[in-house]
Design a protein around this motif. Structure first.
Motif, PDB file in Angstrom:
ATOM      1  N   GLU A 153       0.796  -1.222   0.000  1.00  0.00           N
ATOM      2  CA  GLU A 153       0.000   0.000   0.000  1.00  0.00           C
ATOM      3  C   GLU A 153       0.831   1.275   0.000  1.00  0.00           C
ATOM      4  O   GLU A 153       0.275   2.382   0.011  1.00  0.00           O
ATOM      5  CB  GLU A 153      -0.923   0.046   1.223  1.00  0.00           C
ATOM      6  N   LEU A 154       2.154   1.160  -0.005  1.00  0.00           N
ATOM      7  CA  LEU A 154       3.021   2.337   0.084  1.00  0.00           C
ATOM      8  C   LEU A 154       3.888   2.480  -1.152  1.00  0.00           C
ATOM      9  O   LEU A 154       4.276   1.499  -1.776  1.00  0.00           O
ATOM     10  CB  LEU A 154       3.948   2.239   1.300  1.00  0.00           C
ATOM     11  N   SER A 155       4.242   3.735  -1.461  1.00  0.00           N
ATOM     12  CA  SER A 155       5.327   4.028  -2.389  1.00  0.00           C
ATOM     13  C   SER A 155       6.167   5.137  -1.772  1.00  0.00           C
ATOM     14  O   SER A 155       5.652   5.968  -1.013  1.00  0.00           O
ATOM     15  CB  SER A 155       4.794   4.452  -3.758  1.00  0.00           C
ATOM     16  N   ILE A 156       7.459   5.145  -2.077  1.00  0.00           N
ATOM     17  CA  ILE A 156       8.383   6.098  -1.462  1.00  0.00           C
ATOM     18  C   ILE A 156       9.237   6.741  -2.542  1.00  0.00           C
ATOM     19  O   ILE A 156       9.817   6.050  -3.378  1.00  0.00           O
ATOM     20  CB  ILE A 156       9.288   5.406  -0.424  1.00  0.00           C
ATOM     21  N   THR A 157       9.310   8.069  -2.517  1.00  0.00           N
ATOM     22  CA  THR A 157      10.144   8.811  -3.468  1.00  0.00           C
ATOM     23  C   THR A 157      10.961   9.856  -2.723  1.00  0.00           C
ATOM     24  O   THR A 157      10.551  10.356  -1.661  1.00  0.00           O
ATOM     25  CB  THR A 157       9.280   9.508  -4.537  1.00  0.00           C
ATOM     26  N   ARG A 158      12.120  10.187  -3.277  1.00  0.00           N
ATOM     27  CA  ARG A 158      12.911  11.274  -2.713  1.00  0.00           C
ATOM     28  C   ARG A 158      12.241  12.594  -3.080  1.00  0.00           C
ATOM     29  O   ARG A 158      11.995  12.884  -4.246  1.00  0.00           O
ATOM     30  CB  ARG A 158      14.342  11.229  -3.248  1.00  0.00           C
ATOM     31  N   TRP A 159      11.980  13.415  -2.068  1.00  0.00           N
ATOM     32  CA  TRP A 159      11.252  14.660  -2.290  1.00  0.00           C
ATOM     33  C   TRP A 159      12.163  15.872  -2.306  1.00  0.00           C
ATOM     34  O   TRP A 159      11.967  16.787  -3.086  1.00  0.00           O
ATOM     35  CB  TRP A 159      10.187  14.816  -1.189  1.00  0.00           C
ATOM     36  N   ALA A 160      13.187  15.886  -1.426  1.00  0.00           N
ATOM     37  CA  ALA A 160      14.097  17.040  -1.372  1.00  0.00           C
ATOM     38  C   ALA A 160      15.372  16.648  -0.658  1.00  0.00           C
ATOM     39  O   ALA A 160      15.399  15.708   0.146  1.00  0.00           O
ATOM     40  CB  ALA A 160      13.436  18.215  -0.660  1.00  0.00           C
ATOM     41  N   LYS A 161      16.424  17.365  -0.948  1.00  0.00           N
ATOM     42  CA  LYS A 161      17.683  17.282  -0.216  1.00  0.00           C
ATOM     43  C   LYS A 161      17.688  18.371   0.846  1.00  0.00           C
ATOM     44  O   LYS A 161      17.203  19.473   0.614  1.00  0.00           O
ATOM     45  CB  LYS A 161      18.860  17.480  -1.179  1.00  0.00           C
ATOM     46  N   ASN A 574      17.952  13.553   3.363  1.00  0.00           N
ATOM     47  CA  ASN A 574      16.856  13.679   2.416  1.00  0.00           C
ATOM     48  C   ASN A 574      15.542  13.847   3.150  1.00  0.00           C
ATOM     49  O   ASN A 574      15.409  13.492   4.317  1.00  0.00           O
ATOM     50  CB  ASN A 574      16.753  12.424   1.536  1.00  0.00           C
ATOM     51  N   ILE A 575      14.561  14.386   2.429  1.00  0.00           N
ATOM     52  CA  ILE A 575      13.169  14.252   2.818  1.00  0.00           C
ATOM     53  C   ILE A 575      12.549  13.246   1.859  1.00  0.00           C
ATOM     54  O   ILE A 575      12.617  13.405   0.641  1.00  0.00           O
ATOM     55  CB  ILE A 575      12.404  15.583   2.757  1.00  0.00           C
ATOM     56  N   TRP A 576      11.971  12.191   2.426  1.00  0.00           N
ATOM     57  CA  TRP A 576      11.309  11.156   1.635  1.00  0.00           C
ATOM     58  C   TRP A 576       9.802  11.330   1.723  1.00  0.00           C
ATOM     59  O   TRP A 576       9.261  11.581   2.803  1.00  0.00           O
ATOM     60  CB  TRP A 576      11.694   9.763   2.146  1.00  0.00           C
ATOM     61  N   LYS A 577       9.138  11.210   0.591  1.00  0.00           N
ATOM     62  CA  LYS A 577       7.679  11.300   0.549  1.00  0.00           C
ATOM     63  C   LYS A 577       7.102   9.893   0.488  1.00  0.00           C
ATOM     64  O   LYS A 577       7.333   9.145  -0.468  1.00  0.00           O
ATOM     65  CB  LYS A 577       7.223  12.110  -0.666  1.00  0.00           C
ATOM     66  N   VAL A 578       6.362   9.543   1.540  1.00  0.00           N
ATOM     67  CA  VAL A 578       5.716   8.239   1.619  1.00  0.00           C
ATOM     68  C   VAL A 578       4.248   8.436   1.244  1.00  0.00           C
ATOM     69  O   VAL A 578       3.509   9.151   1.936  1.00  0.00           O
ATOM     70  CB  VAL A 578       5.832   7.638   3.029  1.00  0.00           C
ATOM     71  N   THR A 579       3.846   7.821   0.148  1.00  0.00           N
ATOM     72  CA  THR A 579       2.477   7.959  -0.342  1.00  0.00           C
ATOM     73  C   THR A 579       1.694   6.691  -0.034  1.00  0.00           C
ATOM     74  O   THR A 579       2.172   5.583  -0.267  1.00  0.00           O
ATOM     75  CB  THR A 579       2.478   8.228  -1.856  1.00  0.00           C
ATOM     76  N   PHE A 580       0.486   6.881   0.483  1.00  0.00           N
ATOM     77  CA  PHE A 580      -0.383   5.761   0.845  1.00  0.00           C
ATOM     78  C   PHE A 580      -1.373   5.539  -0.298  1.00  0.00           C
ATOM     79  O   PHE A 580      -2.179   6.407  -0.625  1.00  0.00           O
ATOM     80  CB  PHE A 580      -1.131   6.066   2.138  1.00  0.00           C
ATOM     81  N   LYS A 581      -1.286   4.381  -0.923  1.00  0.00           N
ATOM     82  CA  LYS A 581      -2.108   4.114  -2.100  1.00  0.00           C
ATOM     83  C   LYS A 581      -3.524   3.726  -1.695  1.00  0.00           C
ATOM     84  O   LYS A 581      -3.693   2.953  -0.747  1.00  0.00           O
ATOM     85  CB  LYS A 581      -1.476   2.981  -2.912  1.00  0.00           C
TER      86      LYS A 581
END
Length: 581
Positions: A153-161, A574-581
């Protein structure tokens, strides 16, 4: 082990959790005195990639928490007031002979532990080999690995340094920006729409908090908390600042409170003033003041503050009227109670606070260097949560006169701990439990994750959920933080209305946590259920993502969780963005 301790532990299991030393070495200000014979020794190991690899693994396990992943002296555990680990890349370190480095690793001094009883001679030389090769070593923090979801149910992307030494992240009221702060006092703002654009909003000169650990925003007003050094760095005072911008765009700073000066300790145990949380009604702001000791022992900072343990101003949560100006907090327990600002006592280091949707306050808390569990508390006004007499549902043994600190007979002692051996000792002057005080228990965790503990009867590591029992609360030494609640029921599926928390420590790189688990640096789903019978919560914990590098805080914005990493001294995280599908 004293009978009183065993009896109490047995009672805890039933309800659901399942040499003395001297202070002389700690108090010595003398420089290293390395024998000439030791100075002349040279590295006896042959050239081998195996020795480099094993030296790197030893460094990660025993040294990284204080000296940092790259050896720059920037590990978060080493950033306490009054003690700064050496930069192992520096000329003063690298100019020393192999024999000197080997001697210092072996013997230790002050807060630098001795490793001659922990590592073999070969391992100590492998560690020297790694120190010589630091400039050529890529660390975990330098890597570009993306954290991995453990559930679909999750995806993770790098959002910012982000800048180095990040400690807090929060959002503005209008939702257009994320803000973050660093330990050294910098405050930045990032546009949600264009996160590649970073705007520095404040530095330490603006707010006067050179050790910044708390930050939040309420109605577009920024609140910052932390410590200022005094008495040539041997003392400190807590401080909270309010910052806002008027209609003309002018920045206005106001002092919310300062505290009376109290002593630092020259150890990693000075936790300072940290987490902030505005109350549900917006009338007050909760602020954490962490302990100045590991477990209530004497910490006098090389004699500057004789016989000092914890203070009236430490190991507590305060409730400050949010509109306060220039409030002064004395280092006097009865005066603090009379002022009405003392909210809860006996909490060692609640590095994060959060409200659930009913406005109840929760804290995640890390315990000391003894193998006591990490706590999660429902924090209620006027309660005492046990520190230093109890952590993680387990009594602190140093309070018992017949206890003797010996790792061969007490498996809860780890010889790789910063508090060993100087701070675990027979302590007949350990303070008595305050008269009339009843300790409020932590939340019981029924797993299936983050629930390994050391069995007080056998000394063995156990998995609570596999045994069909609960424990209070998380696996020892995992440093829970980044607590958030889905207060608006915005998350989908099984995440809806639940809480999330991070574990800062990795079992693969922590000598204290490794006996319990290889996990850590991960994201936990917390399913809290109220139990009316015991007027407390039960907890089920699930690992849902892993692979972060020193995750230190998180903020939930809509259906996305933003996780920020500490980032060391130079490279930043980093700031990681965790998105809940």
């Amino acid at each position: 082990m004293p009978q009183a301790r065993n009896t109490f532990i047995g009672w805890i299991v039933l309800i659901g959790i399942f040499s003395s030393c001297t202070q002389d070495r700690k108090n010595s200000e003398s420089l290293w005195e390395v024998p000439e014979s030791a100075q002349r020794r040279s590295d006896p190991l042959p050239v081998s990639e195996t020795h480099l690899m094993e030296g790197r693994q030893l460094f990660q396990l025993y040294c990284e928490s204080c000296h940092g992943a790259s050896g720059r002296g920037d590990g978060a555990a080493g950033q306490a007031m009054g003690s700064q680990p050496a930069d192992l890349h520096s000329d003063p370190v690298q100019s020393q002979s192999d024999g000197v480095l080997f001697y210092k690793i072996s013997e230790g001094r002050g807060i630098m532990p001795s490793f001659k009883e922990i590592m073999t001679e070969k391992q100590r030389w492998q560690l020297v080999r790694h120190l010589r090769n630091l400039g050529n070593t890529q660390t975990v923090a330098d890597s570009t690995n993306i954290p991995q979801p453990l559930v679909p149910e999750l995806s993770i992307t790098r959002w910012a340094k982000v800048a180095p030494r990040a400690v807090r992240i929060w959002e503005s009221r209008n939702g257009n920006y994320l803000w973050y702060a660093t330990l050294r006092g910098e405050v930045y703002r990032l546009s949600i729409e264009f996160p590649q654009v970073s705007e520095k909003m404040l530095d330490v000169e603006a707010h006067g908090i050179p050790r910044l650990q708390g930050a939040t925003m309420w109605n577009d007003t920024l609140y910052l908390s932390g410590n200022t050094p005094l008495n040539e760095g041997k003392g400190t005072a807590g401080r909270m600042i309010r910052v806002f911008w008027n209609d003309e765009g002018d920045r206005i700073e106001e002092v919310v409170f300062t505290t009376e000066t109290y002593g630092t300790t020259n150890t990693p145990f000075d936790h300072g003033w940290s987490a902030l949380q505005v109350s549900q009604d917006g009338q007050s702001i909760y602020v954490v003041s962490g302990s100045r000791t590991d477990h209530g022992e004497v910490q006098d900072n090389l004699g500057a503050y004789p016989y000092s343990r914890d203070e009236a101003l430490t190991a507590k949560i305060f409730e400050i009227p949010i509109q306060s100006k220039k409030l002064f907090l004395p280092n006097d327990l009865e005066k603090l109670k009379a002022m009405g600002v003392l909210f809860a006592e006996g909490i060692r280091n609640a590095y994060d606070l959060a409200l659930d949707k009913q406005g109840r306050l929760f804290a995640v808390v890390n315990s000391g260097d003894y193998d006591q569990n990490e706590d999660m508390f429902w924090v209620q006004k006027g309660r005492h949560y046990g520190y230093p007499w109890m952590m993680g549902g387990l009594l602190t043994p140093q309070q018992f006169e017949d206890w003797r600190p010996d790792p061969t007979t007490d498996p809860f002692l780890n010889q790789g701990a910063a508090a060993w051996p100087d701070d675990f000792y027979n302590d007949p002057d350990f303070p008595e439990v305050p008269e009339g005080v009843t300790f409020s228990p932590g939340i019981v965790n029924y797993g299936p994750d983050a629930d390994n503990f050391r069995d007080p009867d056998s000394g063995l590591i156990r998995d609570a959920s596999e045994l069909g029992i609960g424990m209070t609360t998380f696996t020892p030494h995992s440093s829970p933080l980044g607590l958030v609640f889905d207060r608006r029921d915005q998350l989908p599926g099984r995440f809806k209305g639940k809480a999330l928390a991070l574990r800062y420590t990795s079992g693969q790189r922590s000598v204290l946590m490794q006996p319990f688990t290889q996990d850590g640096e991960d994201l936990l789903l917390l399913d809290l259920r109220f139990d009316a019978g015991k007027n407390n919560f039960n907890l089920h914990t699930y690992r849902v993502a892993a692979g972060f590098s020193q995750p230190v805080d998180a903020v939930l914005v809509g259906e996305s969780l933003f996780v920020i990493e500490y980032g060391g001294r130079e490279k930043g995280g980093n700031i990681w963005k965790v998105t809940f599908k």
